[in-house]
Design an enzyme around this catalytic site. Structure first.
Site, PDB file in Angstrom:
ATOM      1  N   SER A  41      31.513  -0.105 -36.616  1.00 20.95           N
ATOM      2  CA  SER A  41      32.711   0.686 -36.352  1.00 20.95           C
ATOM      3  C   SER A  41      33.970  -0.109 -36.666  1.00 20.95           C
ATOM      4  O   SER A  41      35.051   0.467 -36.813  1.00 20.95           O
ATOM      5  CB  SER A  41      32.736   1.154 -34.896  1.00 20.95           C
ATOM      6  N   GLU A  89      37.898   2.044 -29.495  1.00 23.17           N
ATOM      7  CA  GLU A  89      37.603   2.522 -30.838  1.00 23.17           C
ATOM      8  C   GLU A  89      38.833   3.139 -31.485  1.00 23.17           C
ATOM      9  O   GLU A  89      39.132   2.880 -32.653  1.00 23.17           O
ATOM     10  CB  GLU A  89      36.463   3.543 -30.809  1.00 23.17           C
ATOM     11  N   ASP A 115      40.564   1.657 -34.867  1.00 28.56           N
ATOM     12  CA  ASP A 115      40.667   2.440 -36.098  1.00 28.56           C
ATOM     13  C   ASP A 115      42.109   2.610 -36.559  1.00 28.56           C
ATOM     14  O   ASP A 115      42.412   2.501 -37.748  1.00 28.56           O
ATOM     15  CB  ASP A 115      40.015   3.807 -35.897  1.00 28.56           C
TER      16      ASP A 115
END
Length: 556
Positions: A475, A278, A282
Site C-alpha cells: 500500500s 492509509e 496515499d
C-alpha cells in the site's frame, strides 16, 4: 464459504435458483427472518452486449505498435459496448413489474440496475426468505438469504443480484504506523545525489526521487488528475499534509492539497485523532512526488465491514459521472477467495471500461505476510483482488537500496478466477519453468499472474497525527508508482500526446525500463513462497521503475 450456481430448468416461465450459499460465513450468526415491511435496495448486474469488442478496443489502444495506439475510447463508446441487450432490459422490467417494482439505471451504460423494495416484495420476487444476521465483532446487522431465484428467461442476462447471498467483505488496507524520532530521520539529507544507506532505515520522498530518477520540477497540466480513494473510515488530513510538504518538499507550496469528492456518505473529517494512516500515506506521497499533478481524494462511505459496495460505486462514478482522470491509485485489496466470482468478474469488467478511456488503474498486490498491521494467513498462495484482474496494474514491494530486494511481505501469485492474459504468455511460463513442481497444487499456474511491477514499500515515512512515522506494505509502493505514471502523463500531455492509459501491454514490452529485482521472496506460510529472480516473477513483477527509461518507452 461455498456457492453453487444453478441455471437449468425445463420450463422457461419457471423461476430457477441463480445463486446458493450453503452456509453463512462463520463471523455471522442468524437472528431470524427480516420483517416484511423493511426496505432493501439491490443492484442487479446485467450481461454486457459486447464486452469482447470493448476488450479488443482496449488492447488495440494500449499496445505499442498498434495503429490504434493511444486512441482511447470516449465515455459514449464505452457505454455502447457495456450496455445490456434491449431484450434483457425489457424482460427485467416485466419481471419487476410482477411485484409493482420499478428500477433505475445505476450507470450510464445501464448494465447495473438499482431497485428498492420491501422484504415482502423481495421474498416473493426472488422466491426466497431474507433473514437478518449479526456480525460477531461489530454487532452490525445485515440482511441476506441463502439462495434466490430468477426467471429462466433472465438466467442468461443476469450476472448477479447484490446483496443477496453475498455477505459483507472488508477491504484490507490501512498500515500501522511506527513513530520515529525526527533527530534520527534521513529527511534532512541532501536532495541531490543517489539514494544512500540512510534510506534503509527511513525511506522518504528524497530517497524515492533519487532512487528512481523522478524529476523534482513540475510540468503542470490542468486535465491531468490522479485519484486516490479512502475506504473503511479512512480520512486524509490537511494539517498533516502541510507538515509533510514543509519537511520533504520545501520547494512546493505547503498549502498544496487535494480536491475532495465523496460518495456513499463519505465525509471529510479533519479530526487529527481520526487521521487514517492509509489515507495520509496515499495523499502525502502522491502530492509530494507527483509535483504539479492534480490529486483528488475520494472519501467512500465509512462502512467498516463491507467494502464491496464502495468499490462498485467508485468505479461506476469514475467511469461515467466524474471529471476525467488519468490515474487511479488504490492501496486496498480483497482476498480473492472471499469474493463471489460473479462479483469479481463484473468489477473487473468495470475496470476495463474505465481504463479503456485512457486511465491507468493501479492496485497494491497485497501483503503476503505481516506488514503494516495487516496479517493474512498463507497469502503467498492466496491471490488478492483486484490485482488478479487482467485490466489493472498490480504493484509489489521492494526493500532496501543498493540494491533493492523483494520485500518479504510483497503479495503475489496467480488468480483462481481470471485466466492468464495474452501479455503474460511469454514471461509467466519462463518463470514457472524455473520453479518446477515445488508448489504444485497450491496455486493455479494458468491464472492471471501478479504483480506486474514493484516499488519501495519498507520503512516509508509519513506524517500521522502531527507526528512522523514509518509504514510498510504494498500500500506504500502503490502511490509511488502511480505518481511516476502521473508525472509521465504530464509530460506526454504537454507534448500534445494522450496519457498512457492501460499500462500492462506497454510494461510487458519494455522490461528494460525497470530494475530487475533478483533476490528475496514472499515467504507467506511456513517460510514457503515464490522467489524473486531474473526477469518477471510473482513477487516484484518486472521490478522497480526507472523514470528516464519509462519516459523514453513512452515516446518522450
Amino acid at each position: 464459504m461455498s456457492r453453487v450456481l444453478q441455471v437449468s430448468c425445463p420450463r422457461a416461465s419457471q423461476n430457477v435458483v441463480h445463486e446458493r450459499l450453503h452456509a453463512a460465513p462463520h463471523e455471522f450468526s442468524l437472528r431470524g427472518p427480516t420483517p416484511a415491511n423493511q426496505t432493501l435496495t439491490f443492484r442487479i448486474g446485467l450481461q454486457n452486449n459486447n464486452f469482447a469488442g470493448l476488450e479488443a478496443a482496449l488492447y488495440a489502444s494500449s499496445t505499442p505498435g498498434s495503429p490504434q495506439y493511444g486512441q482511447h475510447l470516449t465515455r459514449e463508446e464505452v457505454s455502447n459496448f457495456m450496455a445490456p441487450s434491449p431484450d434483457a432490459v425489457s424482460q427485467l422490467h416485466a419481471w419487476l413489474a410482477t411485484q409493482n417494482i420499478t428500477s433505475t439505471s445505476a450507470n450510464r451504460a445501464g448494465d447495473w440496475v438499482r431497485v428498492s423494495m420491501t422484504v415482502g416484495q423481495a421474498n416473493a420476487l426472488f422466491d426466497t426468505t431474507f433473514s437478518t444476521f449479526t456480525h460477531a465483532e461489530t454487532g452490525t446487522h445485515v440482511v441476506r438469504t441463502m439462495s434466490y431465484s430468477i426467471p429462466l428467461s433472465l438466467a442468461g442476462h443476469v450476472n448477479f443480484v447484490y446483496p443477496t447471498v453475498h455477505f459483507p467483505v472488508k477491504a484490507l488496507g490501512g498500515p500501522a504506523v511506527k513513530k520515529v524520532d525526527r533527530a534520527t530521520s534521513s529527511a534532512l539529507k541532501a536532495r541531490a545525489g543517489s539514494a544512500d544507506n540512510s534510506c534503509l532505515s527511513i525511506f522518504n520522498v528524497t530517497c524515492a526521487m533519487d532512487l528512481y530518477g523522478i524529476p523534482w520540477t513540475a510540468v503542470p497540466q490542468t486535465s491531468n488528475r490522479l485519484v486516490v480513494p479512502g475506504f473503511v473510515g479512512e480520512y486524509a488530513n490537511e494539517f498533516n499534509l502541510a507538515i509533510f510538504l514543509n519537511t520533504f518538499r520545501p520547494d512546493m507550496n505547503n498549502q498544496t492539497t487535494w480536491t475532495l469528492e465523496t460518495i456513499d456518505g463519505g465525509i471529510n473529517d479533519q479530526t487529527l485523532s481520526l487521521a487514517g494512516s492509509e489515507a495520509n500515506l496515499d495523499t502525502q506521497w502522491t502530492i509530494g512526488v507527483a509535483n504539479g499533478v492534480n490529486v483528488t481524494f475520494f472519501s467512500v462511505g465509512p462502512d467498516n465491514i463491507d467494502s464491496v459496495s464502495g468499490f462498485l460505486d467508485l468505479v461506476e462514478v469514475l467511469t461515467y459521472d466524474s471529471e476525467p482522470l488519468t490515474v487511479l491509485s488504490t492501496s486496498y485489496a480483497f482476498n480473492e477467495a472471499n469474493l463471489n466470482p460473479t462479483i469479481a468478474q463484473s468489477m473487473c469488467d468495470a475496470y476495463a471500461a474505465l481504463t479503456a478511456q485512457g486511465v491507468s488503474i493501479i492496485f497494491s498486490s497485497g501483503d503476503g505476510g505481516v506488514s503494516g498491521g495487516q496479517t493474512q494467513s498463507c497469502t503467498t498462495f492466496q491471490p488478492t483482488f483486484p490485482s488478479t484482474c487482467p485490466y489493472v496494474t498490480s504493484v509489489g514491494a521492494t526493500s532496501g537500496v543498493n540494491p533493492e530486494g523483494a520485500a518479504y511481505f510483497s503479495g503475489g501469485g496467480f488468480s483462481n478466477i481470471f485466466a492468464r492474459p495474452s501479455y503474460q504468455n511469454t514471461v509467466v511460463p519462463e518463470f514457472l519453468s524455473t520453479i518446477g513442481n515445488i508448489y504444485s497444487g497450491l496455486y493455479s499456474p494458468s491464472g492471471r499472474a501478479f504483480p506486474d511491477v514493484s516499488a519501495a514499500g519498507d520503512a516509508i515515512e509519513i506524517v500521522w497525527q502531527t507526528e512522523y512515522g514509518l509504514v510498510g506494505g504494498t500500500s506504500a509502493s502503490t502511490p509511488i508508482f502511480a505518481s511516476i505514471i502521473a508525472m509521465i502523463n504530464s509530460e506526454l500531455m504537454a507534448a500534445g500526446k494522450p496519457p498512457l492509459g492501460f499500462l500492462n501491454n506497454w510494461i510487458y514490452q519494455n522490461p528494460s525500463a525497470f530494475t530487475d529485482i533478483t533476490y528475496g521472496s514472499n515467504p507467506g506460510c511456513n517460510q514457503n513462497g515464490f522467489p524473486a529472480g531474473t526477469g518477471w516473477d510473482p513477487v516484484t513483477g518486472f521490478g522497480s521503475p526507472l523514470y528516464d527509461k519509462l519516459r523514453t518507452a513512452a515516446g518522450l
